[in-house]
Design a protein around this motif. Structure first.
Motif, PDB file in Angstrom:
ATOM      1  N   ARG A   1       1.485   6.980  -1.412  1.00  0.00           N
ATOM      2  CA  ARG A   1       0.307   6.177  -1.084  1.00  0.00           C
ATOM      3  C   ARG A   1      -0.790   6.461  -2.108  1.00  0.00           C
ATOM      4  O   ARG A   1      -1.576   7.392  -1.946  1.00  0.00           O
TER       5      ARG A   1
ATOM      6  N   ASP B   1       0.798  -1.228   0.000  1.00  0.00           N
ATOM      7  CA  ASP B   1       0.000   0.000   0.000  1.00  0.00           C
ATOM      8  C   ASP B   1       0.830   1.277   0.000  1.00  0.00           C
ATOM      9  O   ASP B   1       0.285   2.369  -0.132  1.00  0.00           O
TER      10      ASP B   1
ATOM     11  N   LYS C   1      -3.622   5.262  -2.685  1.00  0.00           N
ATOM     12  CA  LYS C   1      -5.001   5.276  -2.187  1.00  0.00           C
ATOM     13  C   LYS C   1      -5.437   6.667  -1.723  1.00  0.00           C
ATOM     14  O   LYS C   1      -6.612   6.955  -1.650  1.00  0.00           O
TER      15      LYS C   1
END
Length: 114
Positions: free
Chosen positions: A71, A50, A73
């Motif tokens: 990151r 991640d 996300k």
């Protein structure tokens, strides 16, 4: 007896977040300037599922001074890049890597006595 077989080959690989060539170029340009200024001496790179981390050290085998993290996300939120200090405090976060790294470039600016 029950055996669990781990898949091998491409199916066994889990996706990892990594810095691309352009991102590494930006980071390593700053790193080289800081090494030349005597501020930094070593680095380490980690690619996890991640997050990708570029850790910066003053000396080998110590806790990193800074971590540059990617990151994906968080791309739609506060930005996928951030610089984290030794104490874990987020120093800068954003969508553009060069802008985020400016927080570290301030160390290169020094007062020169006439």
């Amino acid at each position: 007896m029950v055996m669990h077989v781990q898949p091998m080959g491409p199916a066994a690989r889990t996706e990892q977040v990594a810095f691309d060539r352009r991102e590494l170029g930006v980071i390593l340009t700053l790193y080289g300037r800081m090494v030349a200024a005597g501020e930094w001496r070593d680095y380490g790179i980690s690619h996890l599922s991640d997050v990708a981390i570029f850790a910066i050290f003053r000396r080998t085998a110590e806790y990193p001074l800074y971590r540059i993290e990617k990151r994906p996300k968080l791309r739609e939120r506060q930005g996928m890049y951030c610089v984290i200090g030794m104490d874990g405090q987020i120093l800068k976060r954003g969508h553009d890597l060069k802008t985020v790294l400016r927080v570290l470039e301030r160390k290169l600016i020094r007062v020169v006595d006439p």
